[in-house]
Design an enzyme around this catalytic site. Sequence first.
Site, PDB file in Angstrom:
ATOM      1  N   GLU A  24       0.830  -1.208   0.000  1.00  0.00           N
ATOM      2  CA  GLU A  24       0.000   0.000   0.000  1.00  0.00           C
ATOM      3  C   GLU A  24       0.863   1.256   0.000  1.00  0.00           C
ATOM      4  O   GLU A  24       0.519   2.258  -0.648  1.00  0.00           O
ATOM      5  CB  GLU A  24      -0.924  -0.018   1.210  1.00  0.00           C
ATOM      6  N   GLU A  83      -3.979  -9.382   3.736  1.00  0.00           N
ATOM      7  CA  GLU A  83      -4.819  -9.029   4.874  1.00  0.00           C
ATOM      8  C   GLU A  83      -6.039  -9.926   5.042  1.00  0.00           C
ATOM      9  O   GLU A  83      -6.409 -10.282   6.175  1.00  0.00           O
ATOM     10  CB  GLU A  83      -5.274  -7.566   4.755  1.00  0.00           C
TER      11      GLU A  83
END
Length: 258
Positions: free
Chosen positions: A108, A128
């Site tokens: 990210e 995740e």
Amino acid sequence: MADPVRMSEDGGILTVTLDRPKANAIDVATSKALYAAFERLRTDPGLRVAILTGAGARFFSAGWDLKAGEAIDADHGPGGFAGLTEFFTLDKPVIAAVNGLALGGGFELALAADLIVAAEPAEFALPEARLGMVPDSGGVLRLPRRLPYVLATEMLVTGRRMTAPEAARWGLVNRVVPGDRLLEAAMELARHVCSAAPLAIAAIKEIARTTEGLGVAEAYQTLRVADLPRYRAMLGSQDALEGPRAFAEGRPPRWTGR
């Protein structure tokens, strides 16, 4: 404890190195230190571009430090997680020099940069969902805009890794180079950025940010009537006159940022 973020300057280029052995994982303090580095880039008129990389050869960043014991919704400071993922007013480019694994929040962070140079061994993944979480520091928002929807969804829901060469094939990174040439390639790209007019670059980032997601006609309307201070500053600048003049005279332009 050693500073988790190191900085150095070279001719308008700020190199920011994330250095938290063993995996360059990011906790709240590191997010705030990264934000301070990018805020320095934003406010220092002598800086034109930043290169962000990780220390060591294995990890760019493993993302959120799961061992830090911090809440999943902890406040990571004004730039969001990793100091950059929500820094929407930064009008100078950031080049991510991805030296190794960019996992979770590390991926990210790379996605929040404007340009990505990857070492050949680098890999990208958002694991995740396999940990019961969502990559909500930009992964679930930015990745489907960079990759075909089905491919982005596969990465989001399965956590599968993408190699640097595959990322290049999909246009996710600008270039892939041998690991020992990574910073050299990032510096070369940064020097190209420095050769362009600073007000023009700021205007490009502002326009792209403001019109993202709009249709072309609506984007044109926004460009013509919206309050875009960077764009207006560029239109009335000395640099906008200097560029064509330098081209006509066959010489390099002398940018003043005014």
